[in-house]
Design a protein around this motif. Structure first.
Motif, short mmCIF file in Angstrom:
data_model
loop_
_atom_site.label_atom_id
_atom_site.label_comp_id
_atom_site.label_asym_id
_atom_site.label_seq_id
_atom_site.Cartn_x
_atom_site.Cartn_y
_atom_site.Cartn_z
N VAL A 31 10.23 5.24 9.33
CA VAL A 31 9.29 4.36 10.02
C VAL A 31 7.86 4.72 9.64
CG1 VAL A 31 8.38 3.70 12.27
CG2 VAL A 31 10.84 3.86 11.93
N MET A 32 7.57 6.02 9.54
CA MET A 32 6.22 6.46 9.18
C MET A 32 5.86 6.04 7.75
SD MET A 32 5.22 7.71 11.94
CE MET A 32 3.63 8.25 11.35
N ILE A 33 6.83 6.09 6.83
CA ILE A 33 6.57 5.68 5.45
C ILE A 33 6.24 4.19 5.41
CG2 ILE A 33 7.68 5.29 3.22
CD1 ILE A 33 9.14 7.93 3.58
N LYS A 34 7.01 3.40 6.14
CA LYS A 34 6.81 1.95 6.11
C LYS A 34 5.52 1.52 6.81
CE LYS A 34 11.66 0.51 5.86
NZ LYS A 34 12.73 -0.28 6.52
N SER A 35 5.14 2.23 7.85
CA SER A 35 3.98 1.79 8.64
C SER A 35 2.71 2.53 8.26
CB SER A 35 4.27 1.96 10.14
OG SER A 35 4.60 3.31 10.43
N VAL A 36 2.66 3.84 8.50
CA VAL A 36 1.42 4.61 8.32
C VAL A 36 1.10 4.84 6.85
CG1 VAL A 36 0.23 6.75 8.87
CG2 VAL A 36 1.77 5.72 10.54
N LEU A 37 2.02 5.50 6.12
CA LEU A 37 1.74 5.81 4.71
C LEU A 37 1.68 4.55 3.87
CD1 LEU A 37 4.01 8.97 4.22
CD2 LEU A 37 1.72 8.78 5.21
N GLY A 38 2.56 3.60 4.17
CA GLY A 38 2.55 2.35 3.43
C GLY A 38 1.27 1.56 3.63
N ALA A 39 0.70 1.62 4.83
CA ALA A 39 -0.54 0.90 5.11
C ALA A 39 -1.71 1.47 4.32
CB ALA A 39 -0.83 0.94 6.61
N LEU A 40 -1.76 2.80 4.19
CA LEU A 40 -2.84 3.43 3.42
C LEU A 40 -2.78 2.99 1.96
CD1 LEU A 40 -2.76 7.07 4.86
CD2 LEU A 40 -4.54 5.36 5.21
N HIS A 41 -1.58 3.01 1.40
CA HIS A 41 -1.42 2.57 0.01
C HIS A 41 -1.68 1.08 -0.15
CE1 HIS A 41 1.27 0.49 -2.87
NE2 HIS A 41 0.75 1.35 -3.71
N SER A 42 -1.17 0.29 0.79
CA SER A 42 -1.27 -1.16 0.69
C SER A 42 -2.72 -1.62 0.65
CB SER A 42 -0.54 -1.82 1.87
OG SER A 42 -0.67 -3.21 1.83
N TYR A 43 -3.58 -0.97 1.41
CA TYR A 43 -4.99 -1.38 1.44
C TYR A 43 -5.64 -1.22 0.07
CZ TYR A 43 -9.85 -1.62 2.97
OH TYR A 43 -11.16 -1.98 3.11
N TRP A 44 -5.39 -0.08 -0.57
CA TRP A 44 -5.94 0.15 -1.91
C TRP A 44 -5.26 -0.77 -2.93
CZ3 TRP A 44 -8.88 4.50 -4.14
CH2 TRP A 44 -9.60 5.21 -3.16
N ALA A 45 -3.95 -0.97 -2.78
CA ALA A 45 -3.20 -1.73 -3.77
C ALA A 45 -3.60 -3.20 -3.80
CB ALA A 45 -1.70 -1.61 -3.48
N ARG A 46 -4.19 -3.71 -2.74
CA ARG A 46 -4.65 -5.09 -2.72
C ARG A 46 -5.94 -5.28 -3.52
NH1 ARG A 46 -2.46 -8.36 1.39
NH2 ARG A 46 -1.00 -7.26 2.74
#
Length: 342
Positions: A132-147
């Motif tokens: 859950v942490m990978i999908k929500s917290v860590l994924g959100a940090l990466h997703s912001y930069w990846a956009r």
């Protein structure tokens, strides 16, 4: 501003006819690095002030120049009252640069994710909680930069390694083998994975969203070849009636990836292979579920309690066939709980 005589677009903005970008109360203005264009931009701000009564906050504003004479930039800063800033600078949490982001620039993202893992105390979390942490917290940090950016390949490799270690070991750095390959983890649940976002594909898709449309390569590319076939046991594991931590163990069990003693020996962690439950044979996946005398007795008790006839042999085939009947959800949940506690 673009219609005023003397103004010239920034070389990279001319084709798009772009003069400015606005986000909330922040404004980025782009122009060619010559004196006339820069003076026109100041005149535009003064006109806006006269019309609406809003002016530049000079304490929070900077002027940035790249590939232009330094003396022109200094003269403009003196006339406008703005400070000269240096590239790259941070805006909305990411770096704005005239060049492609380097590995050094992106290391900030890696450091943030590592710091977040350390703050979570992840070793005490279950597999499901880490997922859950990978999908929500860590994924959100990466997703912001990846956009915003195409993230360098070596940084992507680091991020994947961090997520792998976090999921299986609860820490950012580890050299221990994993239970399931990361490519498998990133598949959708219907295809046998855990539905974790594939960082590399997401980066390309997120950046490419701005160019997607009829007639271009990105929009017309096919992704069917990237998909695996659907698995028959999806409904057995991913059902709303199941306990989440039991679902994860069941997912490992149905693929034969649980850490039984024979697997621990094969990776050099332990030399003892004797079954802890019966003490009569080597502990393997086939023995533990349900060749072991102890686990067989547990299964018999479940059969008596549920008035069912769950077979000890070929349980996997029986389990998959059971998924076709919706009214068997409770029985499936009982079997999953039994596997979890064994």
């Amino acid at each position: 501003m673009k219609d005023i005589d003397g103004f010239k677009h920034h070389p990279l903005c001319k084709r798009m006819n772009l003069t400015h970008l606005c986000f909330a109360d922040d404004l980025l203005v782009f122009c060619r690095g010559d004196w006339d264009s820069m003076i026109v931009s100041i005149r535009a701000f003064n006109t806006f002030l006269a019309a609406f009564g809003l002016k530049i906050n000079k304490q929070k504003s900077n002027v940035y120049g790249n590939g232009m004479p330094r003396e022109i930039l200094e003269k403009f800063a003196l006339v406008s009252g703005l400070k000269i800033g240096t590239l790259p600078f941070k805006y909305l949490g990411v770096r704005i640069s005239a060049k492609k982001l380097s590995v050094l620039d992106c290391n900030i993202l890696v450091e943030r994710i590592v710091d977040r893992i350390r703050a979570l105390g992840a070793k005490k979390l279950s597999y499901t909680s880490r997922l859950v942490m990978i999908k929500s917290v860590l994924g959100a940090l990466h997703s912001y930069w990846a956009r915003i950016y195409i993230i360098p390949t070596c940084i992507m490799t680091k991020l994947e390694s961090i997520c792998i270690n976090f999921l299986w070991k609860g820490q950012a750095l580890s050299h221990s083998p994993t239970l399931v390959a990361w490519d498998r983890v990133c598949l959708p649940k219907t295809q046998g994975g855990l539905g974790v976002c594939d960082l590399r594909r997401w980066n390309v898709a997120a950046v490419g969203r701005g160019v997607a449309g009829p007639g271009n390569v990105f929009a017309g590319s096919r992704i069917d070849s990237l998909q695996a076939p659907a698995v028959t046991w999806y409904n057995c594991i991913w059902n709303s009636i199941h306990v989440p931590k039991q679902q994860f163990i069941g997912w490992l069990w149905i693929q034969g990836r649980l850490l039984t003693k024979d697997r621990l020996r094969s990776i050099g962690i332990s030399s003892d292979t004797q079954c802890e439950l019966c003490g009569d044979a080597a502990e393997s996946h086939e023995h533990l579920f349900f060749g072991c005398e102890y686990s067989q007795r547990c299964l018999q008790l479940v059969n008596g309690w549920c008035h069912s006839s769950i077979p000890a042999q070929q349980l996997m085939d029986w389990w998959i066939g059971l998924s076709q009947f919706d009214h068997k959800d409770v029985l499936v949940a009982v079997i999953l709980a039994l596997i979890y506690h064994i």
